[in-house]
Design an enzyme around this catalytic site. Structure first.
Site, PDB file in Angstrom:
ATOM      1  N   HIS A   1       1.383  18.363 -26.022  1.00 13.49           N
ATOM      2  CA  HIS A   1       1.214  16.932 -25.754  1.00 13.49           C
ATOM      3  C   HIS A   1      -0.058  16.341 -26.360  1.00 13.49           C
ATOM      4  O   HIS A   1      -0.084  15.160 -26.675  1.00 13.49           O
ATOM      5  CB  HIS A   1       1.264  16.664 -24.246  1.00 13.49           C
ATOM      6  CG  HIS A   1       2.658  16.682 -23.694  1.00 13.49           C
ATOM      7  ND1 HIS A   1       3.469  17.794 -23.756  1.00 13.49           N
ATOM      8  CD2 HIS A   1       3.412  15.725 -23.096  1.00 13.49           C
ATOM      9  CE1 HIS A   1       4.647  17.510 -23.208  1.00 13.49           C
ATOM     10  NE2 HIS A   1       4.636  16.265 -22.803  1.00 13.49           N
TER      11      HIS A   1
ATOM     12  N   ARG B   1      -1.123  22.838 -13.617  1.00 10.74           N
ATOM     13  CA  ARG B   1      -0.196  21.777 -14.039  1.00 10.74           C
ATOM     14  C   ARG B   1      -0.466  21.336 -15.469  1.00 10.74           C
ATOM     15  O   ARG B   1       0.433  20.869 -16.171  1.00 10.74           O
ATOM     16  CB  ARG B   1      -0.269  20.582 -13.059  1.00 10.74           C
ATOM     17  CG  ARG B   1       0.757  19.505 -13.383  1.00 10.74           C
ATOM     18  CD  ARG B   1       0.950  18.484 -12.269  1.00 10.74           C
ATOM     19  NE  ARG B   1       1.936  17.493 -12.689  1.00 10.74           N
ATOM     20  CZ  ARG B   1       2.420  16.530 -11.932  1.00 10.74           C
ATOM     21  NH1 ARG B   1       2.015  16.401 -10.684  1.00 10.74           N
ATOM     22  NH2 ARG B   1       3.312  15.662 -12.402  1.00 10.74           N
TER      23      ARG B   1
ATOM     24  N   GLU C   1      11.377  18.881 -24.256  1.00 11.10           N
ATOM     25  CA  GLU C   1      10.677  19.205 -22.999  1.00 11.10           C
ATOM     26  C   GLU C   1      11.298  20.433 -22.325  1.00 11.10           C
ATOM     27  O   GLU C   1      10.622  21.188 -21.636  1.00 11.10           O
ATOM     28  CB  GLU C   1      10.678  18.013 -22.038  1.00 11.10           C
ATOM     29  CG  GLU C   1      10.027  16.745 -22.590  1.00 11.10           C
ATOM     30  CD  GLU C   1       8.504  16.736 -22.481  1.00 11.10           C
ATOM     31  OE1 GLU C   1       7.920  17.767 -22.098  1.00 11.10           O
ATOM     32  OE2 GLU C   1       7.901  15.689 -22.798  1.00 11.10           O
TER      33      GLU C   1
ATOM     34  N   ASN D   1       1.307  20.329 -20.356  1.00  7.80           N
ATOM     35  CA  ASN D   1       0.935  19.477 -21.492  1.00  7.80           C
ATOM     36  C   ASN D   1       1.027  20.223 -22.816  1.00  7.80           C
ATOM     37  O   ASN D   1       0.547  19.722 -23.843  1.00  7.80           O
ATOM     38  CB  ASN D   1      -0.496  18.944 -21.305  1.00  7.80           C
ATOM     39  CG  ASN D   1      -0.601  18.073 -20.072  1.00  7.80           C
ATOM     40  OD1 ASN D   1       0.329  17.347 -19.750  1.00  7.80           O
ATOM     41  ND2 ASN D   1      -1.713  18.168 -19.361  1.00  7.80           N
TER      42      ASN D   1
ATOM     43  N   LYS E   1       3.990  11.623 -11.069  1.00  3.83           N
ATOM     44  CA  LYS E   1       3.114  10.832 -11.952  1.00  3.83           C
ATOM     45  C   LYS E   1       3.820   9.517 -12.236  1.00  3.83           C
ATOM     46  O   LYS E   1       4.945   9.497 -12.727  1.00  3.83           O
ATOM     47  CB  LYS E   1       2.874  11.561 -13.270  1.00  3.83           C
ATOM     48  CG  LYS E   1       1.860  12.687 -13.173  1.00  3.83           C
ATOM     49  CD  LYS E   1       1.512  13.180 -14.562  1.00  3.83           C
ATOM     50  CE  LYS E   1       0.561  14.352 -14.523  1.00  3.83           C
ATOM     51  NZ  LYS E   1       0.305  14.901 -15.861  1.00  3.83           N
TER      52      LYS E   1
ATOM     53  N   HIS F   1       9.193  10.401 -27.822  1.00  3.15           N
ATOM     54  CA  HIS F   1       8.207  11.260 -27.151  1.00  3.15           C
ATOM     55  C   HIS F   1       8.563  12.750 -27.286  1.00  3.15           C
ATOM     56  O   HIS F   1       7.723  13.567 -27.682  1.00  3.15           O
ATOM     57  CB  HIS F   1       8.117  10.863 -25.680  1.00  3.15           C
ATOM     58  CG  HIS F   1       7.201  11.720 -24.873  1.00  3.15           C
ATOM     59  ND1 HIS F   1       5.827  11.694 -25.031  1.00  3.15           N
ATOM     60  CD2 HIS F   1       7.457  12.652 -23.912  1.00  3.15           C
ATOM     61  CE1 HIS F   1       5.286  12.565 -24.200  1.00  3.15           C
ATOM     62  NE2 HIS F   1       6.247  13.161 -23.509  1.00  3.15           N
TER      63      HIS F   1
ATOM     64  N   ARG G   1       0.818  -1.230   0.000  1.00  3.28           N
ATOM     65  CA  ARG G   1       0.000   0.000   0.000  1.00  3.28           C
ATOM     66  C   ARG G   1       0.841   1.265   0.000  1.00  3.28           C
ATOM     67  O   ARG G   1       0.384   2.336   0.402  1.00  3.28           O
ATOM     68  CB  ARG G   1      -0.969   0.021   1.180  1.00  3.28           C
ATOM     69  CG  ARG G   1      -1.918  -1.135   1.172  1.00  3.28           C
ATOM     70  CD  ARG G   1      -3.245  -0.784   1.790  1.00  3.28           C
ATOM     71  NE  ARG G   1      -4.153  -1.901   1.623  1.00  3.28           N
ATOM     72  CZ  ARG G   1      -4.259  -2.906   2.487  1.00  3.28           C
ATOM     73  NH1 ARG G   1      -3.518  -2.915   3.575  1.00  3.28           N
ATOM     74  NH2 ARG G   1      -5.093  -3.884   2.251  1.00  3.28           N
TER      75      ARG G   1
ATOM     76  N   LYS H   1       9.183  23.104 -13.058  1.00  8.53           N
ATOM     77  CA  LYS H   1       8.318  21.939 -12.793  1.00  8.53           C
ATOM     78  C   LYS H   1       7.983  21.861 -11.309  1.00  8.53           C
ATOM     79  O   LYS H   1       6.836  21.597 -10.930  1.00  8.53           O
ATOM     80  CB  LYS H   1       9.004  20.658 -13.268  1.00  8.53           C
ATOM     81  CG  LYS H   1       8.189  19.404 -12.977  1.00  8.53           C
ATOM     82  CD  LYS H   1       7.649  18.701 -14.169  1.00  8.53           C
ATOM     83  CE  LYS H   1       6.606  17.658 -13.790  1.00  8.53           C
ATOM     84  NZ  LYS H   1       6.601  16.491 -14.640  1.00  8.53           N
TER      85      LYS H   1
ATOM     86  N   HIS I   1       0.842  13.298 -28.419  1.00  8.02           N
ATOM     87  CA  HIS I   1       0.367  11.952 -28.093  1.00  8.02           C
ATOM     88  C   HIS I   1      -0.354  11.326 -29.281  1.00  8.02           C
ATOM     89  O   HIS I   1      -0.253  10.118 -29.510  1.00  8.02           O
ATOM     90  CB  HIS I   1      -0.570  11.990 -26.879  1.00  8.02           C
ATOM     91  CG  HIS I   1       0.162  12.153 -25.574  1.00  8.02           C
ATOM     92  ND1 HIS I   1      -0.432  12.686 -24.450  1.00  8.02           N
ATOM     93  CD2 HIS I   1       1.427  11.855 -25.215  1.00  8.02           C
ATOM     94  CE1 HIS I   1       0.451  12.712 -23.455  1.00  8.02           C
ATOM     95  NE2 HIS I   1       1.579  12.215 -23.900  1.00  8.02           N
TER      96      HIS I   1
ATOM     97  N   GLU J   1      -3.037  18.169 -10.921  1.00  9.36           N
ATOM     98  CA  GLU J   1      -3.431  18.666 -12.236  1.00  9.36           C
ATOM     99  C   GLU J   1      -4.906  19.043 -12.330  1.00  9.36           C
ATOM    100  O   GLU J   1      -5.624  18.633 -13.229  1.00  9.36           O
ATOM    101  CB  GLU J   1      -3.078  17.613 -13.308  1.00  9.36           C
ATOM    102  CG  GLU J   1      -3.020  18.217 -14.706  1.00  9.36           C
ATOM    103  CD  GLU J   1      -2.391  17.275 -15.723  1.00  9.36           C
ATOM    104  OE1 GLU J   1      -1.250  16.868 -15.515  1.00  9.36           O
ATOM    105  OE2 GLU J   1      -3.063  16.983 -16.708  1.00  9.36           O
TER     106      GLU J   1
END
Ligand SMILES: NC(=O)c1ccc[n+]([C@@H]2O[C@H](COP(=O)([O-])OP(=O)(O)OC[C@H]3O[C@@H](n4cnc5c(N)ncnc54)[C@H](O)[C@@H]3O)[C@@H](O)[C@H]2O)c1
Length: 371
Positions: free
Chosen positions: A251, A244, A188, A248, A146, A269, A124, A230, A255, A240
Site C-alpha cells: 500500500h 494490523r 487484496e 498495508n 476504518k 486501488h 456522537r 482480516k 498509494h 493498528e
C-alpha cells in the site's frame, strides 16, 4: 457453498459477525432484525448499486416488517468528500434519525467508508451495518471499522475507527460487478496469502482464474479465507498499533502510484496494490531478505489473472521517481519522518521495518521504471 458461514470479529463489547455466503441480501431483514432498537433503517447506496440491488434489499426489509428509506449518492471516489458527507448527514437529520437508528451501507468501499463515518459522527455515534457489494469491500474495507473521507491533502486523511454491528457479504452480488473491478479486488485477496498464509497463496495459484471469472465456489472460499484473516488481525490490533499494519503490504507504493495518477479509473486501488506488492517483494529481494523466486511467483500470478504486475505495464505513462518518493513521504504511516515498510522474507512471511535506506527505494523505483 450454499447458505452462509459466520465469522466473528472478537472485539469485546464491539464484537460483530461477518456472514459470508449466498442469498444474504434477499434475507437481510431476518439478519438485521435482532440488531434493531426500532424497526427502521436508513439505507445509503450509490446510483449503480441502487439500480441493480436496492429493490432486493427493500423487499427483504419489507418481509421482516422493517421500515426503510434510501439515500442514493453518485457512484465514484469523489463521493467520499466533505461535501457529500455534509449533504448525507443533513438529509439523515432532516429524516429525524435517532440514537437507536441504524444506517446500512449498501455498496463498495466508497459507500462503506462514507456511511461508516457518517454513523461515527451522527448524534456522537450510531450503529451501522455493512452490505459490501464489491470484492474489495467484501474482503477488506467492510471489516475492521476504518471509516472516512478524502480531502484536498489526500485520501482517507479524515476519518474514525467505528466498527459495524454486522457485515453481510453476499457473494452473489458480485455477479454484476464489472470484471475489472472484480480483478482489482482480487489484488487484496492475494495480499492475505502473501502476508501470512502461503497455503492460501498456493490455492490462489491453482484457483485464481476461477475467482476472477466469478466462479461462486471459488469466490466464496476466497472471501471467507480473506475475511477470516482480516477478522483475526483486527481483533488482535484494532487501532493498528502493530500487526494490523501488515495489511498495508503493497500500500505504501500503491498509494503513491494512485496519488500520482489521480484517483480515478486510470489505476484502480486494487491494481495499484498489485503493483505495490510486487515492488515490496522486489525491495525485499534487493535487501537480501527474500528469495528472488518468490518475487517471480507473485509477479507471475498477478499477471496470470490480468492484474498489472509492474510499472512497465501501465502504457505510455512516464513515472517520476522523485514524485513517487514525495508521495510516499506523506503516507499516514510515516513515523518520526521514517516510512514504515511492509517487507517479506518470502511468500506468507511479511514483517514491518522502519530501517529501509531511502537510497535502496530510489534505486528500486529507478530500475522498475526503466524495466
Ligand atoms: N475502510 C477500509 O479499511 C478500506 C480498505 C480498502 C479500501 N478502502 C476504500 O475503498 C474504496 C474503494 O472501494 P471499491 O473498490 O469498492 O470502490 P467503489 O465503492 O467506488 O465501487 C467501485 C465501482 O463499482 C460499482 N459497484 C459496486 N458494487 C457493484 C455491483 N455489485 N455491481 C455493479 N457495480 C457495482 C460502484 O458503483 C463503483 O462505480 C476507496 O475509497 C478506498 O480508500 C477502505
Amino acid at each position: 457453498m450454499s447458505g452462509h458461514e459466520t465469522l466473528r470479529v472478537d472485539l469485546g463489547g464491539r464484537a460483530y459477525d461477518i456472514l459470508v455466503g449466498t442469498g444474504l441480501l434477499a434475507t437481510a431483514g431476518r439478519h438485521l432484525a435482532p440488531l434493531l432498537g426500532r424497526r427502521r433503517v436508513s439505507v445509503v447506496t450509490d446510483e449503480a448499486v441502487a439500480a441493480l440491488h436496492l429493490a432486493t434489499l427493500e423487499r427483504a426489509l419489507d418481509d421482516a416488517d422493517i421500515a426503510h428509506e434510501a439515500f442514493v449518492l453518485p457512484s465514484g471516489e469523489q463521493t467520499k468528500s466533505f461535501g457529500h458527507l455534509e449533504q448525507l448527514v443533513d438529509r439523515l437529520l432532516a429524516a429525524k434519525i435517532e440514537r437507536q437508528s441504524v444506517l446500512i451501507a449498501l455498496g463498495g468501499g466508497v459507500i462503506g467508508d462514507l456511511t461508516g463515518f457518517a454513523a461515527a459522527v451522527l448524534l456522537r455515534g450510531i450503529d451501522f451495518v455493512q452490505i459490501p457489494t464489491t470484492l474489495l469491500a467484501q474482503v477488506d474495507s467492510s471489516v475492521g471499522g476504518k471509516t472516512g473521507i478524502n480531502t484536498r491533502a489526500g485520501k482517507n486523511l479524515v476519518g474514525s475507527f467505528h466498527q459495524p454491528s454486522l457485515v453481510l457479504a453476499d457473494t452473489e452480488i458480485l455477479a454484476t460487478l464489472p470484471p475489472r473491478e472484480l480483478r482489482a479486488g482480487y489484488g487484496e485477496v492475494v495480499k492475505y496469502g502473501l502476508i501470512n498464509d502461503p497455503a492460501f497463496f498456493a490455492w490462489l495459484e491453482g484457483h485464481g482464474a476461477q475467482v476472477v471469472e466469478g466462479d461462486p465456489e471459488a469466490l466464496a472460499h476466497a472471501v471467507l479465507t480473506s475475511c477470516a484473516t482480516k477478522a483475526a488481525v483486527v481483533a488482535a490490533d484494532e487501532r493498528e498499533h502493530g500487526a494490523r499494519a501488515l495489511l498495508n503490504l503493497g500500500h505504501t507504493f500503491g498509494h503513491a502510484l494512485e496519488a500520482e495518477v489521480g484517483y480515478g479509473t486510470d489505476l484502480l486501488h486494487g491494481e495499484a496494490v498489485a503493483i505495490g506488492m510486487v515492488l515490496a517483494f522486489d525491495l525485499s529481494v534487493r535487501l537480501g531478505l527474500c528469495p528472488a523466486e518468490d518475487a517471480m511467483r507473485v509477479r507471475r500470478h498477478l499477471a496470470s489473472v490480468g492484474l498489472p504486475s509492474g510499472l512497465e505495464r501501465l502504457g505510455a505513462r512516464t513515472w517520476n521517481v522523485a514524485a513517487l518518493l514525495d508521495h510516499m513521504g506523506r503516507d499516514k504511516k510515516v513515523r518520526d519522518g521514517r516510512i514504515t515498510y511492509v517487507l517479506v522474507r518470502g511468500i506468507g512471511e511479511a514483517f514491518l521495518s522502519q530501517d529501509v535506506d531511502p537510497r535502496d527505494v530510489e534505486a528500486l523505483l529507478t530500475s522498475a521504471i526503466a524495466a
